[in-house]
Write a protein that holds these residues in place. Structure first.
Motif, mmCIF file in Angstrom:
data_model
loop_
_atom_site.group_PDB
_atom_site.id
_atom_site.type_symbol
_atom_site.label_atom_id
_atom_site.label_comp_id
_atom_site.label_asym_id
_atom_site.label_seq_id
_atom_site.Cartn_x
_atom_site.Cartn_y
_atom_site.Cartn_z
ATOM 1 N N THR A 4 60.654 -55.697 32.640
ATOM 2 C CA THR A 4 60.922 -56.600 33.768
ATOM 3 C C THR A 4 60.505 -55.901 35.057
ATOM 4 N N ARG A 5 59.875 -56.658 35.958
ATOM 5 C CA ARG A 5 59.516 -56.129 37.281
ATOM 6 C C ARG A 5 60.297 -56.913 38.341
ATOM 7 N N GLY A 6 60.217 -56.414 39.567
ATOM 8 C CA GLY A 6 60.943 -57.090 40.639
ATOM 9 C C GLY A 6 62.422 -56.761 40.550
ATOM 10 N N GLY A 7 63.245 -57.766 40.777
ATOM 11 C CA GLY A 7 64.683 -57.513 40.808
ATOM 12 C C GLY A 7 65.094 -57.089 42.201
ATOM 13 N N HIS A 8 64.678 -57.897 43.184
ATOM 14 C CA HIS A 8 65.001 -57.615 44.585
ATOM 15 C C HIS A 8 64.617 -58.816 45.450
ATOM 16 N N ALA A 9 65.003 -58.752 46.707
ATOM 17 C CA ALA A 9 64.578 -59.748 47.697
ATOM 18 C C ALA A 9 63.979 -58.987 48.874
ATOM 19 N N PHE A 27 52.939 -55.180 55.363
ATOM 20 C CA PHE A 27 52.624 -53.894 54.771
ATOM 21 C C PHE A 27 53.837 -53.441 53.966
ATOM 22 N N TYR A 28 53.620 -52.509 53.063
ATOM 23 C CA TYR A 28 54.746 -51.997 52.277
ATOM 24 C C TYR A 28 55.762 -51.300 53.194
ATOM 25 N N ASP A 29 57.013 -51.680 53.048
ATOM 26 C CA ASP A 29 58.085 -51.057 53.828
ATOM 27 C C ASP A 29 59.374 -51.124 53.012
ATOM 28 N N GLU A 30 59.804 -49.995 52.500
ATOM 29 C CA GLU A 30 60.987 -49.968 51.635
ATOM 30 C C GLU A 30 62.215 -50.540 52.336
ATOM 31 N N ARG A 31 62.262 -50.451 53.675
ATOM 32 C CA ARG A 31 63.434 -50.946 54.422
ATOM 33 C C ARG A 31 63.541 -52.468 54.373
ATOM 34 N N ASP A 32 62.449 -53.132 53.959
ATOM 35 C CA ASP A 32 62.475 -54.591 53.874
ATOM 36 C C ASP A 32 63.122 -55.076 52.568
ATOM 37 N N TYR A 33 63.331 -54.146 51.628
ATOM 38 C CA TYR A 33 63.859 -54.531 50.311
ATOM 39 C C TYR A 33 65.375 -54.674 50.334
ATOM 40 N N ILE A 34 65.878 -55.676 49.616
ATOM 41 C CA ILE A 34 67.297 -55.726 49.229
ATOM 42 C C ILE A 34 67.288 -55.567 47.712
ATOM 43 N N ARG A 35 67.728 -54.406 47.247
ATOM 44 C CA ARG A 35 67.622 -54.106 45.812
ATOM 45 C C ARG A 35 68.951 -54.269 45.083
ATOM 46 N N ASP A 36 70.017 -54.482 45.839
ATOM 47 C CA ASP A 36 71.339 -54.617 45.228
ATOM 48 C C ASP A 36 71.740 -56.099 45.253
ATOM 49 N N ARG A 84 48.556 -59.399 54.649
ATOM 50 C CA ARG A 84 48.540 -58.025 55.131
ATOM 51 C C ARG A 84 48.235 -57.028 54.016
ATOM 52 N N ARG A 85 48.578 -57.431 52.780
ATOM 53 C CA ARG A 85 48.503 -56.478 51.665
ATOM 54 C C ARG A 85 48.285 -57.251 50.373
ATOM 55 N N VAL A 86 47.548 -56.634 49.481
ATOM 56 C CA VAL A 86 47.337 -57.193 48.139
ATOM 57 C C VAL A 86 47.693 -56.106 47.143
ATOM 58 N N TYR A 87 48.519 -56.431 46.148
ATOM 59 C CA TYR A 87 48.763 -55.474 45.071
ATOM 60 C C TYR A 87 48.814 -56.210 43.746
ATOM 61 N N TRP A 88 48.728 -55.460 42.679
ATOM 62 C CA TRP A 88 48.734 -56.113 41.376
ATOM 63 C C TRP A 88 49.514 -55.275 40.386
ATOM 64 N N ILE A 89 50.102 -55.958 39.432
ATOM 65 C CA ILE A 89 50.946 -55.337 38.409
ATOM 66 C C ILE A 89 50.252 -55.558 37.070
ATOM 67 N N TYR A 90 50.082 -54.501 36.310
ATOM 68 C CA TYR A 90 49.290 -54.570 35.083
ATOM 69 C C TYR A 90 49.793 -53.517 34.104
HETATM 70 P P1 TYD Z 1 58.526 -52.433 43.561
HETATM 71 O O1 TYD Z 1 58.170 -53.348 44.686
HETATM 72 O O2 TYD Z 1 59.968 -52.098 43.353
HETATM 73 O O3 TYD Z 1 57.937 -52.995 42.201
HETATM 74 P P2 TYD Z 1 58.165 -54.424 41.522
HETATM 75 O O4 TYD Z 1 58.992 -55.247 42.440
HETATM 76 O O5 TYD Z 1 56.792 -54.977 41.360
HETATM 77 O O6 TYD Z 1 58.822 -54.179 40.221
HETATM 78 O O7 TYD Z 1 57.678 -51.087 43.751
HETATM 79 C C1 TYD Z 1 57.641 -50.083 42.757
HETATM 80 C C2 TYD Z 1 57.274 -48.775 43.436
HETATM 81 O O8 TYD Z 1 55.974 -48.866 44.017
HETATM 82 C C3 TYD Z 1 58.245 -48.394 44.552
HETATM 83 O O9 TYD Z 1 58.450 -46.993 44.480
HETATM 84 C C4 TYD Z 1 57.476 -48.709 45.816
HETATM 85 C C5 TYD Z 1 56.030 -48.581 45.414
HETATM 86 N N1 TYD Z 1 55.149 -49.519 46.120
HETATM 87 C C6 TYD Z 1 54.280 -49.054 47.083
HETATM 88 O O10 TYD Z 1 54.221 -47.851 47.382
HETATM 89 N N2 TYD Z 1 53.467 -49.944 47.733
HETATM 90 C C7 TYD Z 1 53.482 -51.270 47.447
HETATM 91 O O11 TYD Z 1 52.705 -52.067 48.047
HETATM 92 C C8 TYD Z 1 54.407 -51.755 46.452
HETATM 93 C C9 TYD Z 1 54.485 -53.200 46.105
HETATM 94 C C10 TYD Z 1 55.207 -50.845 45.817
#
Ligand code: TYD
Length: 139
Positions: free
Chosen positions: A48-53, A116-125, A35-41
């Motif tokens: 450290t990146r991530g730190g969530h489920a 797709f990106y959806d902040e509600r799908d994150y567990i950050r704690d 559904r989505r492609v993103y990249w970290i650079y």
């Molecule tokens: P996050 O997923 O926490 O980064 P990582 O896990 O790679 O360390 O995302 C960092 C920020 O970027 C957060 O504010 C949400 C935003 N973001 C988007 O808007 N769209 C996306 O597809 C992703 C992955 C993150």
């Protein structure tokens, strides 16, 4: 939700004296539709990146350039995967805590996502993650 386990997938590699080529086909090399492609650079040394489920999102992570580690934590044990070849993809199912560290200079982490990106799908704690694992019976 039952899912495939974390797995390092050996992707096709077309060796060529002009330069090598690797590809990923959805449903074939990964068990989901992309559904989505993103990249970290441009990751500064030591970051450290991530730190969530994710509750739903499944991913495949590829070290397109350089290297980094993906640490997978199932709430009990953790496993560290060193990604340093662009023909390996790490499949990460939903419901799994992960972080990325040990980034080399100029590394690029490509992420193929099932949602797709959806902040509600994150567990950050992390505490919430442990409760989530317990409630879903996955740990
Ligand atoms: P996050 O997923 O926490 O980064 P990582 O896990 O790679 O360390 O995302 C960092 C920020 O970027 C957060 O504010 C949400 C935003 N973001 C988007 O808007 N769209 C996306 O597809 C992703 C992955 C993150």
């Amino acid at each position: 939700m039952k899912n495939n386990p974390v797995e390092l997938v050996d992707l096709p590699k077309i060796d060529d004296p002009r330069g090598n080529l690797t590809f990923i086909e959805e449903e074939r090399h990964l068990p989901f539709s992309i559904r989505r492609v993103y990249w970290i650079y441009d990751v500064p040394g030591g970051q450290t990146r991530g730190g969530h489920a994710f509750r739903e999102q499944q991913e495949m992570i590829v070290a397109l350039s350089g290297s980094f580690d993906v640490v997978i934590d199932d709430g009990g044990e953790s496993r560290r995967f060193h990604l340093n070849r662009s023909y390996f993809g790490l499949y990460v199912p939903n419901g799994v805590w992960r972080f990325l560290d040990n980034f080399s200079t100029n590394s690029v982490a490509l992420v193929l996502s099932s949602t797709f990106y959806d902040e509600r799908d994150y567990i950050r704690d992390y505490g919430e993650y442990l409760r989530y694992r317990k409630s879903t019976g996955t740990h």
